[in-house]
Motif scaffolding. Structure first.
Motif, short mmCIF file in Angstrom:
data_model
loop_
_atom_site.label_atom_id
_atom_site.label_comp_id
_atom_site.label_asym_id
_atom_site.label_seq_id
_atom_site.Cartn_x
_atom_site.Cartn_y
_atom_site.Cartn_z
N GLY A 343 -23.30 39.99 -60.66
CA GLY A 343 -23.39 39.37 -61.97
C GLY A 343 -22.49 39.98 -63.02
N GLU A 344 -21.33 40.50 -62.61
CA GLU A 344 -20.41 41.11 -63.57
C GLU A 344 -19.68 40.09 -64.42
N GLY A 345 -19.74 38.84 -64.07
CA GLY A 345 -19.02 37.81 -64.79
C GLY A 345 -17.91 37.24 -63.94
N LYS A 346 -16.96 36.55 -64.57
CA LYS A 346 -15.86 35.96 -63.82
C LYS A 346 -14.57 36.09 -64.59
N LEU A 347 -13.47 36.13 -63.84
CA LEU A 347 -12.13 36.27 -64.40
C LEU A 347 -11.33 35.03 -64.01
N VAL A 348 -10.83 34.29 -65.01
CA VAL A 348 -9.97 33.13 -64.78
C VAL A 348 -8.53 33.60 -64.95
N VAL A 349 -7.73 33.45 -63.90
CA VAL A 349 -6.37 33.96 -63.88
C VAL A 349 -5.38 32.80 -64.02
N PHE A 350 -4.36 33.01 -64.88
CA PHE A 350 -3.32 32.01 -65.08
C PHE A 350 -1.99 32.52 -64.53
N GLN A 351 -0.97 31.66 -64.60
CA GLN A 351 0.34 31.99 -64.06
C GLN A 351 0.85 33.32 -64.63
N GLY A 352 1.33 34.19 -63.72
CA GLY A 352 1.85 35.48 -64.12
C GLY A 352 0.82 36.58 -64.09
N GLY A 353 -0.45 36.24 -63.95
CA GLY A 353 -1.50 37.25 -63.90
C GLY A 353 -2.17 37.30 -62.55
N GLU A 354 -1.49 36.82 -61.51
CA GLU A 354 -2.10 36.72 -60.19
C GLU A 354 -2.52 38.08 -59.61
N HIS A 355 -1.82 39.13 -60.02
CA HIS A 355 -2.13 40.44 -59.45
C HIS A 355 -3.32 41.10 -60.12
N LEU A 356 -3.79 40.53 -61.24
CA LEU A 356 -4.93 41.11 -61.94
C LEU A 356 -6.23 40.78 -61.20
N THR A 357 -7.09 41.78 -61.10
CA THR A 357 -8.41 41.58 -60.51
C THR A 357 -9.47 41.89 -61.56
N LEU A 358 -10.65 41.40 -61.31
CA LEU A 358 -11.76 41.64 -62.23
C LEU A 358 -12.01 43.13 -62.39
N GLU A 359 -11.95 43.86 -61.31
CA GLU A 359 -12.20 45.30 -61.35
C GLU A 359 -11.15 46.01 -62.19
N GLU A 360 -9.88 45.63 -62.05
CA GLU A 360 -8.82 46.28 -62.81
C GLU A 360 -8.99 46.05 -64.31
N VAL A 361 -9.33 44.82 -64.68
CA VAL A 361 -9.48 44.50 -66.09
C VAL A 361 -10.65 45.26 -66.71
N LEU A 362 -11.78 45.29 -66.00
CA LEU A 362 -12.96 45.95 -66.55
C LEU A 362 -12.81 47.47 -66.58
N ASN A 363 -12.00 48.04 -65.69
CA ASN A 363 -11.85 49.49 -65.64
C ASN A 363 -10.64 50.00 -66.42
N ALA A 364 -9.89 49.09 -67.09
CA ALA A 364 -8.73 49.53 -67.86
C ALA A 364 -9.18 50.35 -69.06
N THR A 365 -8.47 51.43 -69.32
CA THR A 365 -8.79 52.29 -70.46
C THR A 365 -8.02 51.79 -71.68
N GLY A 366 -8.74 51.58 -72.78
CA GLY A 366 -8.10 50.96 -73.94
C GLY A 366 -8.30 51.71 -75.23
N GLN A 367 -7.45 51.39 -76.21
CA GLN A 367 -7.55 51.92 -77.55
C GLN A 367 -7.38 50.79 -78.54
N VAL A 368 -8.13 50.84 -79.64
CA VAL A 368 -8.10 49.78 -80.64
C VAL A 368 -6.77 49.83 -81.39
N VAL A 369 -6.09 48.68 -81.48
CA VAL A 369 -4.84 48.61 -82.24
C VAL A 369 -4.96 47.69 -83.45
N GLU A 370 -5.99 46.84 -83.47
CA GLU A 370 -6.14 45.91 -84.59
C GLU A 370 -7.54 45.33 -84.58
N LYS A 371 -8.06 45.04 -85.77
CA LYS A 371 -9.34 44.35 -85.90
C LYS A 371 -9.12 43.10 -86.75
N ALA A 372 -9.39 41.95 -86.16
CA ALA A 372 -9.26 40.68 -86.85
C ALA A 372 -10.64 40.13 -87.16
#
Length: 675
Positions: A343-372
């Motif tokens: 039940g982690e959710g789902k990842l919809v992949v579009f052209q150019g993002g075929e190599h991305l996996t759900l695990e990679e996206v959720l485990n990516a380390t991030g930093q805030v660059v902007e708040k809208a």
């Protein structure tokens, strides 16, 4: 006899043989009684409010006057600018009307042709409607007429060609004029003085007006964006003085005359496959039905098809079912969905993002660059040196439910253009959290480059923003918006909804990439969140006057915002009224034009090194920006027309390499190098 005296005598003779309304009261009375109420329409106009007896004549906005001897009325002294008695001088003659982008919402009165000394009329980028009056062709001194960017309709009166013995430029671009283009009926059918004729972006129909090829002095001819049909005549190629030609987006057919091969392909695009020959890439077919390269093309196409089919079969046989399925779906404008375990959710992949996996996206380390207002933006680093991506975490409650936002996300995901930041994937978690996954571009925004440079600005390495560089940035942004407005994959046109300089990324080659497109325009956000974005756009000076709610968001509101952005590029000023003493950028330009101080509106860095603003496209860009900012949406050009005009008016001293396609550096997929 002196020239001025002779001219005065001719004017008197004209008035004697052809009695004009209000001639006894003079031009001032005719202006106030007929011209002013007709031009302003039902609502009083701020510019025309100066046309009154309590304001000195020299301060009437947009007008120039002449004496009966044909000499310009001197208005450059304090005494003249304070003289109220000039209002009563019935001998004064109206010489020029110059009110571009002045929010005029009326019509053109027949009396416009009754001013005996009127030499120029510039009323472009307003909201004037109704027909072009027949009487305008009787104006005895008119040499320049610019009515572009209005909402004029009906047929073009043949009497306009009566002006041929003195008319130098005629601009009617971007109206709703229809019917056939009429031929001259008078003795002067060659219009020797006419240098520029712009009838583009109207609804003219019928065959190519062959009589135009007899206009021997014509240098610029624009018939693009109409409904003209039939062949292009061979006589067009014999116009040796013709420097610019636009016949694009009509219904012309048949072979192009060989003499037109010197023009660019853009001059003839949009006419369909029935128009052929150089410089188009569509070869003309022989009577047998095959062009000289037809057979070779068929063979090459067949071989290419075999190779593609074999590649697919090999991929399937090797068992790479997931990767191939994703890639095929992306190439067809679709997407692939990966369901998470537990039940982690789902990842919809579009052209150019075929190599991305759900695990990679959720485990990516991030930093805030902007708040809208509707999201938080992160720069996220993929594991194992997979490079960086941009994640936009939509705030809770800002996005519609899954069933409603799915179509909007798919429309955004299908958009692919070298001047757009592409959406690579969309994640929806089991608790309703939503992530938009974009390529990460470590470049500055146009807003940063324009307003954060200089001493203490924090961008010590800011490059010089010369006019050619700014033009390239503006052209790239315009191309991206024009692409969105075209509508692809069977979709309706995509509206950006939040065009602003902070949503234009600029790389080291001055290639512009537009981001945050369609988030507002595609109805992805709930109304409250979308209204918050529009409120910010209003405060910052980008919101069109008619855009009172998100439901009114459309291509023409994008055009208005782009016009503000183009003014921002030209002037180097922030668009908000708060940053400009209560005035918006179009108001500042109008005031400068009326005071004949147009060059003062340009940013010093833009004007530096520019010898001729007209030849370098500066004046044309300013006029285009003001047309985009027309108060009435129907008077604004389309983004396709904006791109065309920017292309035609590239800075002449810029290096061709600055616009080289090799320097667009558009990526086919998510960057894989560490950033």
């Amino acid at each position: 006899m002196h020239t001025a005296t002779a001219r005065a005598v001719l004017l008197l003779l004209f008035a004697g043989f052809f009695p004009l309304p209000f001639a006894s009261s003079g031009d001032v009375a005719l202006l106030l009684d007929r011209l002013k109420p007709a031009l302003q329409g039902a609502v009083p106009n701020a510019q025309l409010a100066t046309w009154n007896a309590s304001t000195p004549l020299c301060l009437w906005r947009g007008l120039r006057w002449a004496t009966p001897a044909g000499q310009p009325l001197r208005c450059d002294t304090p005494a003249a600018r304070a003289n109220l008695s000039l209002f009563t001088d019935a001998a004064l003659l109206l010489a020029s009307i110059r009110l571009p982008a002045a929010a005029l919402a009326g019509r053109l009165p027949p009396e416009l042709g009754a001013f005996p000394a009127l030499e120029s009329v510039y009323l472009a980028a307003n909201a004037l409607s109704g027909p072009v009056p027949l009487e305008l062709g009787n104006a005895p001194a008119l040499a320049a007429l610019d009515l572009a960017g209005n909402a004029l309709s009906g047929a073009l009166p043949p009497s306009l060609w009566n002006l041929c013995d003195r008319l130098a430029e005629l601009r009617l671009h971007g109206n709703a004029l229809a019917g056939a283009i009429p031929a001259p009926a008078g003795p002067n059918d060659t219009c020797d003085r006419l240098r520029l004729l712009d009838l583009g972006a109207n609804r003219f129909s019928g065959d190519f007006p062959s009589f135009l090829t007899a206009f021997r002095g014509l240098q610029r001819l624009d018939l693009g964006g109409n409904r003209l049909s039939g062949p292009v005549p061979d006589s067009l190629a014999s116009m040796r003085g013709l420097q610019m030609l636009n016949l694009s987006y009509n219904n012309f057919s048949g072979p192009l005359p060989p003499g037109l091969a010197a023009f660019t392909e853009e001059s003839f695009l949009g006419n369909g496959p029935a128009l052929c020959g150089q410089p188009l890439r569509q070869p003309c077919v022989s009577p047998s039905g095959l062009s000289s390269g037809g057979v070779a093309g068929m063979v090459i196409g067949l071989m290419a098809g075999i190779v593609v089919a074999a590649s697919v079969c090999i991929g399937w046989a090797q068992g790479r079912w997931r990767r191939n399925r994703v890639r095929r779906a992306a190439e067809e404008g679709g997407e692939e969905t990966e369901e998470g375990e537990g039940g982690e959710g789902k990842l919809v992949v579009f052209q150019g993002g075929e190599h991305l996996t759900l695990e990679e996206v959720l485990n990516a380390t991030g930093q805030v660059v902007e708040k809208a207002s509707y999201c938080t933006v992160y720069k996220a680093k993929l594991a194992d040196g997979g490079g960086s991506i941009e994640l936009r975490l939509l705030r809770e409650g800002s996005c519609r439910d899954a069933a409603s936002c799915g179509p909007a996300v798919r429309r955004i995901g299908r958009a692919r253009h070298e001047n757009l930041v592409p959406l690579r994937a969309f994640y929806q978690g089991r608790r309703g959290e939503k992530l938009l996954v974009y390529d990460y571009f470590p470049h500055r925004t146009l807003h940063d480059l324009l307003h954060a440079g200089g001493v203490g600005g924090g961008l010590e390495s800011r490059p010089a923003l010369t006019w050619p560089r700014r033009h390239k940035i503006a052209l790239g942004a315009a191309r991206a918006l024009a692409y969105l407005h075209e509508g692809r994959h069977g979709d309706a046109p995509v509206v950006h909804g939040n065009v602003r300089s902070s949503n234009v990324l600029v790389d080291e080659y001055f290639v512009a990439r537009v981001t945050e497109y369609a988030v507002v325009g595609s109805r992805l956000l709930v109304p409250a969140a979308a209204e918050a974005v529009l409120a910010a756009a209003k405060a910052d000076g980008y919101r069109a006057p008619e855009l009172q709610s998100v439901k009114r968001c459309g291509p023409r509101t994008d055009v208005y915002a782009f016009g503000i952005l183009l003014l921002e590029v030209l002037m180097g000023r922030k668009p908000s009224c708060a940053a400009n003493g209560g005035d918006d950028l179009p108001s500042l330009v109008k005031a400068a034009v009326l005071e004949e101080a147009t060059m003062e509106v340009f940013d010093a860095e833009v004007a530096k090194g520019v010898r001729s603003p007209a030849e370098e496209g500066l004046v044309q860009a300013l006029k285009l920006a003001m047309g985009c900012c027309a108060p009435v949406a129907a008077a604004r050009p389309s983004m396709a027309e904006v791109v065309r005009q920017l292309e035609e008016n590239r800075p002449k001293n810029s290096r061709s390499a600055l616009y080289s396609p090799a320097e667009t550096r558009s990526e086919a997929g998510t960057p894989t190098t560490a950033a």
